[in-house]
Scaffold this motif. Sequence first.
Motif, PDB file in Angstrom:
ATOM      1  N   ARG A  87       3.734   1.586  -1.363  1.00 46.84           N
ATOM      2  CA  ARG A  87       4.260   1.794  -2.714  1.00 46.84           C
ATOM      3  C   ARG A  87       3.206   2.403  -3.619  1.00 46.84           C
ATOM      4  O   ARG A  87       3.484   3.375  -4.330  1.00 46.84           O
ATOM      5  CB  ARG A  87       4.724   0.459  -3.305  1.00 46.84           C
ATOM      6  CG  ARG A  87       5.908  -0.138  -2.577  1.00 46.84           C
ATOM      7  CD  ARG A  87       6.507  -1.252  -3.409  1.00 46.84           C
ATOM      8  NE  ARG A  87       7.677  -1.808  -2.745  1.00 46.84           N
ATOM      9  CZ  ARG A  87       7.728  -3.037  -2.232  1.00 46.84           C
ATOM     10  NH1 ARG A  87       6.682  -3.838  -2.319  1.00 46.84           N
ATOM     11  NH2 ARG A  87       8.818  -3.465  -1.642  1.00 46.84           N
ATOM     12  N   TYR A  88       1.993   1.862  -3.566  1.00 47.35           N
ATOM     13  CA  TYR A  88       0.941   2.393  -4.450  1.00 47.35           C
ATOM     14  C   TYR A  88       0.443   3.745  -3.958  1.00 47.35           C
ATOM     15  O   TYR A  88      -0.396   4.372  -4.590  1.00 47.35           O
ATOM     16  CB  TYR A  88      -0.204   1.382  -4.582  1.00 47.35           C
ATOM     17  CG  TYR A  88       0.264   0.122  -5.266  1.00 47.35           C
ATOM     18  CD1 TYR A  88       0.614   0.143  -6.607  1.00 47.35           C
ATOM     19  CD2 TYR A  88       0.426  -1.059  -4.556  1.00 47.35           C
ATOM     20  CE1 TYR A  88       1.098  -0.987  -7.238  1.00 47.35           C
ATOM     21  CE2 TYR A  88       0.910  -2.199  -5.173  1.00 47.35           C
ATOM     22  CZ  TYR A  88       1.247  -2.161  -6.518  1.00 47.35           C
ATOM     23  OH  TYR A  88       1.741  -3.274  -7.137  1.00 47.35           O
ATOM     24  N   THR A  89       0.933   4.166  -2.802  1.00 46.14           N
ATOM     25  CA  THR A  89       0.574   5.486  -2.291  1.00 46.14           C
ATOM     26  C   THR A  89       1.677   6.489  -2.627  1.00 46.14           C
ATOM     27  O   THR A  89       1.600   7.653  -2.252  1.00 46.14           O
ATOM     28  CB  THR A  89       0.334   5.375  -0.774  1.00 46.14           C
ATOM     29  OG1 THR A  89      -0.703   4.423  -0.571  1.00 46.14           O
ATOM     30  CG2 THR A  89      -0.107   6.673  -0.157  1.00 46.14           C
ATOM     31  N   GLY A  90       2.705   6.046  -3.305  1.00 48.64           N
ATOM     32  CA  GLY A  90       3.717   6.983  -3.784  1.00 48.64           C
ATOM     33  C   GLY A  90       4.989   7.039  -2.962  1.00 48.64           C
ATOM     34  O   GLY A  90       5.819   7.916  -3.171  1.00 48.64           O
ATOM     35  N   PHE A  91       5.152   6.110  -2.025  1.00 52.27           N
ATOM     36  CA  PHE A  91       6.369   6.125  -1.210  1.00 52.27           C
ATOM     37  C   PHE A  91       7.388   5.137  -1.757  1.00 52.27           C
ATOM     38  O   PHE A  91       7.035   4.004  -2.089  1.00 52.27           O
ATOM     39  CB  PHE A  91       6.064   5.747   0.235  1.00 52.27           C
ATOM     40  CG  PHE A  91       5.264   6.778   0.970  1.00 52.27           C
ATOM     41  CD1 PHE A  91       5.868   7.904   1.497  1.00 52.27           C
ATOM     42  CD2 PHE A  91       3.896   6.625   1.118  1.00 52.27           C
ATOM     43  CE1 PHE A  91       5.133   8.857   2.169  1.00 52.27           C
ATOM     44  CE2 PHE A  91       3.153   7.574   1.793  1.00 52.27           C
ATOM     45  CZ  PHE A  91       3.760   8.702   2.321  1.00 52.27           C
TER      46      PHE A  91
ATOM     47  N   CYS B 282      -7.243   7.450  -1.626  1.00 53.85           N
ATOM     48  CA  CYS B 282      -6.897   7.857  -2.994  1.00 53.85           C
ATOM     49  C   CYS B 282      -7.320   9.303  -3.250  1.00 53.85           C
ATOM     50  O   CYS B 282      -6.571  10.095  -3.822  1.00 53.85           O
ATOM     51  CB  CYS B 282      -7.578   6.933  -3.998  1.00 53.85           C
ATOM     52  SG  CYS B 282      -6.902   5.277  -3.977  1.00 53.85           S
TER      53      CYS B 282
ATOM     54  N   ARG C 122       0.839  -1.197   0.000  1.00 50.87           N
ATOM     55  CA  ARG C 122       0.000   0.000   0.000  1.00 50.87           C
ATOM     56  C   ARG C 122       0.879   1.253   0.000  1.00 50.87           C
ATOM     57  O   ARG C 122       0.578   2.240  -0.656  1.00 50.87           O
ATOM     58  CB  ARG C 122      -0.957  -0.033   1.181  1.00 50.87           C
ATOM     59  CG  ARG C 122      -1.919   1.125   1.340  1.00 50.87           C
ATOM     60  CD  ARG C 122      -2.309   1.843   0.080  1.00 50.87           C
ATOM     61  NE  ARG C 122      -3.579   1.478  -0.484  1.00 50.87           N
ATOM     62  CZ  ARG C 122      -4.002   1.881  -1.691  1.00 50.87           C
ATOM     63  NH1 ARG C 122      -3.238   2.649  -2.464  1.00 50.87           N
ATOM     64  NH2 ARG C 122      -5.159   1.509  -2.141  1.00 50.87           N
TER      65      ARG C 122
ATOM     66  N   GLU D 157     -10.436   3.141   1.619  1.00 50.50           N
ATOM     67  CA  GLU D 157      -9.421   3.093   0.570  1.00 50.50           C
ATOM     68  C   GLU D 157      -9.692   4.166  -0.480  1.00 50.50           C
ATOM     69  O   GLU D 157      -8.769   4.796  -1.001  1.00 50.50           O
ATOM     70  CB  GLU D 157      -9.364   1.701  -0.070  1.00 50.50           C
ATOM     71  CG  GLU D 157      -8.020   1.445  -0.739  1.00 50.50           C
ATOM     72  CD  GLU D 157      -7.935   0.089  -1.414  1.00 50.50           C
ATOM     73  OE1 GLU D 157      -8.985  -0.539  -1.625  1.00 50.50           O
ATOM     74  OE2 GLU D 157      -6.818  -0.331  -1.744  1.00 50.50           O
TER      75      GLU D 157
ATOM     76  N   ARG E 290      -5.057   4.158  -6.915  1.00 47.35           N
ATOM     77  CA  ARG E 290      -5.819   2.938  -7.178  1.00 47.35           C
ATOM     78  C   ARG E 290      -6.493   2.392  -5.934  1.00 47.35           C
ATOM     79  O   ARG E 290      -5.887   2.323  -4.869  1.00 47.35           O
ATOM     80  CB  ARG E 290      -4.877   1.865  -7.740  1.00 47.35           C
ATOM     81  CG  ARG E 290      -5.475   0.491  -7.676  1.00 47.35           C
ATOM     82  CD  ARG E 290      -4.970  -0.424  -8.744  1.00 47.35           C
ATOM     83  NE  ARG E 290      -5.769  -1.645  -8.752  1.00 47.35           N
ATOM     84  CZ  ARG E 290      -5.297  -2.820  -9.145  1.00 47.35           C
ATOM     85  NH1 ARG E 290      -4.066  -2.910  -9.574  1.00 47.35           N
ATOM     86  NH2 ARG E 290      -6.070  -3.880  -9.126  1.00 47.35           N
ATOM     87  N   VAL E 291      -7.747   1.979  -6.102  1.00 41.19           N
ATOM     88  CA  VAL E 291      -8.463   1.194  -5.100  1.00 41.19           C
ATOM     89  C   VAL E 291      -8.418  -0.255  -5.559  1.00 41.19           C
ATOM     90  O   VAL E 291      -8.742  -0.551  -6.704  1.00 41.19           O
ATOM     91  CB  VAL E 291      -9.925   1.668  -4.976  1.00 41.19           C
ATOM     92  CG1 VAL E 291     -10.755   0.669  -4.191  1.00 41.19           C
ATOM     93  CG2 VAL E 291      -9.987   3.037  -4.321  1.00 41.19           C
ATOM     94  N   PHE E 292      -7.988  -1.152  -4.677  1.00 32.81           N
ATOM     95  CA  PHE E 292      -7.821  -2.553  -5.057  1.00 32.81           C
ATOM     96  C   PHE E 292      -9.103  -3.359  -4.836  1.00 32.81           C
ATOM     97  O   PHE E 292      -9.970  -2.967  -4.049  1.00 32.81           O
ATOM     98  CB  PHE E 292      -6.681  -3.173  -4.249  1.00 32.81           C
ATOM     99  CG  PHE E 292      -5.328  -2.701  -4.692  1.00 32.81           C
ATOM    100  CD1 PHE E 292      -4.595  -3.406  -5.624  1.00 32.81           C
ATOM    101  CD2 PHE E 292      -4.792  -1.517  -4.180  1.00 32.81           C
ATOM    102  CE1 PHE E 292      -3.353  -2.960  -6.040  1.00 32.81           C
ATOM    103  CE2 PHE E 292      -3.555  -1.068  -4.594  1.00 32.81           C
ATOM    104  CZ  PHE E 292      -2.838  -1.783  -5.530  1.00 32.81           C
TER     105      PHE E 292
ATOM    106  N   GLN F  95      -5.258  12.350  -2.219  1.00 31.93           N
ATOM    107  CA  GLN F  95      -4.051  12.668  -2.993  1.00 31.93           C
ATOM    108  C   GLN F  95      -4.353  13.544  -4.202  1.00 31.93           C
ATOM    109  O   GLN F  95      -3.446  13.849  -4.972  1.00 31.93           O
ATOM    110  CB  GLN F  95      -3.383  11.376  -3.469  1.00 31.93           C
ATOM    111  CG  GLN F  95      -2.792  10.552  -2.348  1.00 31.93           C
ATOM    112  CD  GLN F  95      -1.817   9.508  -2.854  1.00 31.93           C
ATOM    113  OE1 GLN F  95      -2.102   8.803  -3.807  1.00 31.93           O
ATOM    114  NE2 GLN F  95      -0.666   9.415  -2.208  1.00 31.93           N
TER     115      GLN F  95
ATOM    116  N   PRO G 184      -1.174   9.141   3.035  1.00 28.84           N
ATOM    117  CA  PRO G 184      -1.080   9.497   1.605  1.00 28.84           C
ATOM    118  C   PRO G 184      -0.844  10.986   1.362  1.00 28.84           C
ATOM    119  O   PRO G 184      -0.260  11.360   0.340  1.00 28.84           O
ATOM    120  CB  PRO G 184      -2.444   9.079   1.048  1.00 28.84           C
ATOM    121  CG  PRO G 184      -2.949   8.049   1.986  1.00 28.84           C
ATOM    122  CD  PRO G 184      -2.427   8.422   3.337  1.00 28.84           C
TER     123      PRO G 184
ATOM    124  N   ASN H 139       2.381   6.345  -8.990  1.00 29.74           N
ATOM    125  CA  ASN H 139       1.494   7.102  -8.110  1.00 29.74           C
ATOM    126  C   ASN H 139       1.881   8.570  -8.061  1.00 29.74           C
ATOM    127  O   ASN H 139       1.017   9.460  -8.097  1.00 29.74           O
ATOM    128  CB  ASN H 139       1.507   6.508  -6.704  1.00 29.74           C
ATOM    129  CG  ASN H 139       0.673   7.338  -5.738  1.00 29.74           C
ATOM    130  OD1 ASN H 139       1.160   8.325  -5.186  1.00 29.74           O
ATOM    131  ND2 ASN H 139      -0.574   6.973  -5.567  1.00 29.74           N
TER     132      ASN H 139
END
Lengths: 407, 253
Positions: A221-225, B164, A219, B160, B84-86, B167, B104, B78
């Motif tokens: 990573r997919y949040t930009g970290f 997103c 999460r 979630e 993205r929502v999984f 951001q 975030p 990102n």
Amino acid sequence: MFRISPTSDIVLLLAFAAAVLLGPIIMQPFGAAYPDLLQRFAIFGIFAIGFNILFGLTGYLSFGHAAFLGVGSYSTVWAFKLVSMNVVPGIIIAIILSGLFALVIGYVSLRRSGIYFSILTLAFAQMSYNLAYSVLTPITNGETGLRVLRTDPRYLDALFGGETGARLPPTNFFGIEMTGWPGFYFCGVVLIIMFGLSIVIFRSPFGMMLRAIKSNQDRMRYTGFNTRPYLLSAFVISGMYAGLAGSLMAVTDPLAGAERMQWTASGEVVLMTILGGAGTLLGPVLGSGIIKYFENIFSAINESVLSQFWAFLPETLQHVMVELSSLFVGEGWHLTLGLLFMIVVIFLPGGLMEGAMKLFRIKHSPKVTSIAKSGQRDVVGEGAIEPMEPPKPPAPGRSRQDAKPAE
Amino acid sequence: MDSPLLHIDNVHKHFAGLHALSDINLDIRPQETHAIIGPNGAGKSTLLNVCVGRLAPSQGKVLFAGTELTGRHPHEINQLGVARVFQTPELFEDLTVVENVMIPIFSRKDGAFSLSLASRFDKQGAIADKAMSILADVGLGDHVNHLTNALSRGDKRRLELAMCLVQDPKLLLLDEPTAGMARADTNATIDLLNEIKKTGVTIVIIEHDMHVVFSLADRISVLAGGRIIAQGPPEEIKGNPKVIEAYLGEEQV
Ligand SMILES: Nc1ncnc2c1ncn2[C@@H]1O[C@H](COP(=O)(O)OP(=O)(O)OP(=O)(O)O)[C@@H](O)[C@H]1O
Ligand SMILES: [Mg+2]
């Protein structure tokens, strides 16, 4: 419910400082109020606090942190030999070198996670240990261990006209000799500072990001970290803590041997942290204190002490009890520690701090229904309200783990 | 017509002989809401995984606003503005709800890495306020201090989504954002997404619930067996016999 706030953290730090500085008094009833032992509590406390910044916050379990301990000790002894018997240059050099060393090992090991990360760190530490005994003998003095000699140059001391007399000058902090009580108080003050720094890290956005990585690295990573530099920073910081601890070992006793890097020493800090409570502020200090206390007290108990203890029983029974309990003391203290560790892990997976927090909640808030904070996080914050035991239990006897290199 | 915001060019994805995606060409226009529908196992989630860098395509490439995404790390994608929502919520389960949404914001404020030790996470007035207001928007205003793993499945999805939205993404990829939600919550989510649409965010939404699809979508692509079998505005898709056969048939009898 108590809230974590800057005020509660200051209270925590002050209580911690008081407990450390009053250690000699607090530890009196435990029979451990002497500087050699108390300073060992402080040094291993620093080691474990640093380890916890990596393991407790990110969940990455390093099995090689003793390598940094060793680097810290060796570089400090070298500073004593080449620069000055004043401990300040030695400590600074130790922190820098162990940090660089951690940067290299961390950079490689952090390419993997989970058990593979642990194995990589273990491999690196064992490699360092073996190198210290073999190829690096010119630096480490191999099995004999590295010592300070009267004839060493000590360029900085020489520059300021330091004595080159017949006697080896003692390690000192601007003239204060680092033996006996001053040695303990020096380590104690460093412990307080390092504890304060760990509070800062725990509460900072950086610390929160480490926790988030532990919770769900994907999460993040997919949040930009970019999680790698976060992990590497935590690894280097904890390596520097370990280097500092190793350095203080040399400060209080200017020797360095390779056995300090052995995997048993790396494993010990894992035990300390888990026993006390990984991810909590006070847990690692508590865990290291308890383990060092056991190591010293239980290993010093012998049959005659046991016979006295069971003297109130009829003679046959006394013999049986002495036989039984002798399994757990002396050489057998590891058995006691092992049992304690198993009990804690099975019944209090969050460590002793979790147990303390449970007690504490039952006392103060009868029906806890709130899910606002996890147990672990409570521990972190509420430690402020109920500062656990001082970081130090006491004990006589010399630790075998720390055996000095044979001369 | 504007150049596409997301350009999926000839993408293939094989898993050990299984062709999960075959020759996918898809353009997502700026500011549109594009629904991807199709039966289970059609490859919908796989397509999003290729977009966000979770999977590398076996062949083909993905461009976002002219930048090639293929081969980039997830955090870089990102940082370009793709959130993205999984399908299975990816949350910080042992942190609180508000912490989940504050984190975030830091990746927007400080970038992919920052050694910020000088401040306290619990003293972030503006950031906490922003998180609170998004949480109120998604309907989690009463849960801000709850631990995330105690939330219901529907609440986790809303959380979630909040993570997103906070951001301010340019492109929002949603994988079944209303699955597991009660009807009322689904409708609230539809309203919320319609509000977000108005702010100019481009949305790609995978959804099995046709009510949601037809309430939101400007265009629909139908995926079956790893191929796009139909594409067009909702009215067209509704009446397309191929689609009815492949997918809608089972649901709309
Ligand atoms: N990482 C993977 N490894 C191997 N096979 C995979 C992987 N991910 C997906 N698949 C397979 O690819 C196919 C497409 O899966 P995908 O998850 O994209 O379907 P979907 O359209 O999202 O379905 P659903 O509606 O059930 O979510 C499935 O057959 C699935 O088993
Ligand atoms: Mg799917």
